[in-house]
Design a protein around this motif. Structure first.
Motif, PDB file in Angstrom:
ATOM      1  N   TRP A 266       3.228  66.590   8.588  1.00 48.02           N
ATOM      2  CA  TRP A 266       2.401  66.876   9.756  1.00 48.02           C
ATOM      3  C   TRP A 266       2.510  68.322  10.046  1.00 48.02           C
ATOM      4  O   TRP A 266       1.911  69.038  10.567  1.00 48.02           O
ATOM      5  CB  TRP A 266       2.844  66.048  10.956  1.00 48.02           C
ATOM      6  CG  TRP A 266       2.734  64.598  10.656  1.00 48.02           C
ATOM      7  CD1 TRP A 266       3.749  63.760  10.298  1.00 48.02           C
ATOM      8  CD2 TRP A 266       1.536  63.802  10.612  1.00 48.02           C
ATOM      9  NE1 TRP A 266       3.253  62.513  10.062  1.00 48.02           N
ATOM     10  CE2 TRP A 266       1.913  62.504  10.244  1.00 48.02           C
ATOM     11  CE3 TRP A 266       0.203  64.064  10.853  1.00 48.02           C
ATOM     12  CZ2 TRP A 266       0.994  61.489  10.131  1.00 48.02           C
ATOM     13  CZ3 TRP A 266      -0.707  63.033  10.723  1.00 48.02           C
ATOM     14  CH2 TRP A 266      -0.313  61.763  10.371  1.00 48.02           C
TER      15      TRP A 266
ATOM     16  N   SER B 276       8.839  57.874   8.362  1.00 48.32           N
ATOM     17  CA  SER B 276       7.928  58.954   8.717  1.00 48.32           C
ATOM     18  C   SER B 276       8.370  60.215   8.014  1.00 48.32           C
ATOM     19  O   SER B 276       9.481  60.340   7.549  1.00 48.32           O
ATOM     20  CB  SER B 276       7.892  59.171  10.231  1.00 48.32           C
ATOM     21  OG  SER B 276       9.154  59.616  10.677  1.00 48.32           O
TER      22      SER B 276
ATOM     23  N   LEU C 180      -5.903  52.239   4.865  1.00 47.84           N
ATOM     24  CA  LEU C 180      -5.247  52.968   5.936  1.00 47.84           C
ATOM     25  C   LEU C 180      -4.962  52.009   7.074  1.00 47.84           C
ATOM     26  O   LEU C 180      -5.736  51.091   7.327  1.00 47.84           O
ATOM     27  CB  LEU C 180      -6.142  54.105   6.442  1.00 47.84           C
ATOM     28  CG  LEU C 180      -6.501  55.173   5.420  1.00 47.84           C
ATOM     29  CD1 LEU C 180      -7.479  56.173   6.033  1.00 47.84           C
ATOM     30  CD2 LEU C 180      -5.270  55.888   4.924  1.00 47.84           C
ATOM     31  N   GLY C 181      -3.878  52.237   7.763  1.00 47.41           N
ATOM     32  CA  GLY C 181      -3.525  51.407   8.907  1.00 47.41           C
ATOM     33  C   GLY C 181      -2.601  52.169   9.823  1.00 47.41           C
ATOM     34  O   GLY C 181      -2.080  53.233   9.469  1.00 47.41           O
ATOM     35  N   GLU C 182      -2.419  51.619  10.988  1.00 48.91           N
ATOM     36  CA  GLU C 182      -1.523  52.253  11.947  1.00 48.91           C
ATOM     37  C   GLU C 182      -0.083  52.096  11.483  1.00 48.91           C
ATOM     38  O   GLU C 182       0.310  51.052  10.973  1.00 48.91           O
ATOM     39  CB  GLU C 182      -1.711  51.641  13.330  1.00 48.91           C
ATOM     40  CG  GLU C 182      -3.056  51.989  13.926  1.00 48.91           C
ATOM     41  CD  GLU C 182      -3.182  51.541  15.369  1.00 48.91           C
ATOM     42  OE1 GLU C 182      -2.172  51.535  16.094  1.00 48.91           O
ATOM     43  OE2 GLU C 182      -4.309  51.190  15.747  1.00 48.91           O
ATOM     44  N   ARG C 183       0.681  53.148  11.676  1.00 47.31           N
ATOM     45  CA  ARG C 183       2.085  53.148  11.289  1.00 47.31           C
ATOM     46  C   ARG C 183       2.893  52.344  12.289  1.00 47.31           C
ATOM     47  O   ARG C 183       2.680  52.448  13.493  1.00 47.31           O
ATOM     48  CB  ARG C 183       2.613  54.581  11.250  1.00 47.31           C
ATOM     49  CG  ARG C 183       4.039  54.683  10.752  1.00 47.31           C
ATOM     50  CD  ARG C 183       4.536  56.077  10.721  1.00 47.31           C
ATOM     51  NE  ARG C 183       3.700  56.851   9.817  1.00 47.31           N
ATOM     52  CZ  ARG C 183       3.882  58.137   9.565  1.00 47.31           C
ATOM     53  NH1 ARG C 183       4.847  58.797  10.155  1.00 47.31           N
ATOM     54  NH2 ARG C 183       3.092  58.775   8.743  1.00 47.31           N
ATOM     55  N   ILE C 184       3.816  51.567  11.801  1.00 50.69           N
ATOM     56  CA  ILE C 184       4.750  50.843  12.661  1.00 50.69           C
ATOM     57  C   ILE C 184       5.674  51.882  13.282  1.00 50.69           C
ATOM     58  O   ILE C 184       6.198  52.754  12.587  1.00 50.69           O
ATOM     59  CB  ILE C 184       5.542  49.799  11.852  1.00 50.69           C
ATOM     60  CG1 ILE C 184       4.567  48.781  11.251  1.00 50.69           C
ATOM     61  CG2 ILE C 184       6.589  49.121  12.711  1.00 50.69           C
ATOM     62  CD1 ILE C 184       5.211  47.839  10.258  1.00 50.69           C
ATOM     63  N   GLU C 185       5.875  51.798  14.576  1.00 52.98           N
ATOM     64  CA  GLU C 185       6.621  52.820  15.321  1.00 52.98           C
ATOM     65  C   GLU C 185       7.988  53.158  14.735  1.00 52.98           C
ATOM     66  O   GLU C 185       8.344  54.304  14.651  1.00 52.98           O
ATOM     67  CB  GLU C 185       6.787  52.406  16.790  1.00 52.98           C
ATOM     68  CG  GLU C 185       5.506  52.460  17.572  1.00 52.98           C
ATOM     69  CD  GLU C 185       4.871  53.846  17.632  1.00 52.98           C
ATOM     70  OE1 GLU C 185       5.613  54.843  17.787  1.00 52.98           O
ATOM     71  OE2 GLU C 185       3.644  53.930  17.523  1.00 52.98           O
TER      72      GLU C 185
END
Length: 87
Positions: A87, A82, A73-78
């Motif tokens: 969500w 998506s 898991l990692g932070e999504r690149i802005e």
């Protein structure tokens, strides 16, 4: 020198199901073999491959281990992909 295994970005549950199924087949594992490793029935594996939104986190981690995947898991690149539907 061996090449690093490919990673695949998963942002939807259908993508997860497809990855689990394709990896299982590429490793020449039957649904029965995976079921035995996870303590589930073959029918349940079949169902979860088609309905990956029903997989628990515990099952996912065990499944990944059973078929030779790892979960990162990692932070999504802005400005990356998506899916607001998830969500």
């Amino acid at each position: 020198m061996p090449t690093a295994p490919a990673s695949q970005l998963i942002i939807t549950t259908p993508q997860l199901g497809q990855l689990l199924l394709s990896t299982r087949k590429r490793r020449k594992l039957t649904q029965t073999a995976v079921a035995q490793r996870l303590g589930l029935s073959q029918n349940r594996i079949s169902h979860l491959e088609q309905h990956p939104d029903e997989i628990s986190v515990k099952q996912l981690l065990s499944w990944c281990s059973a078929i030779g995947l790892e979960l990162r898991l990692g932070e999504r690149i802005e400005d990356g992909p998506s899916s607001s539907a998830e969500w």
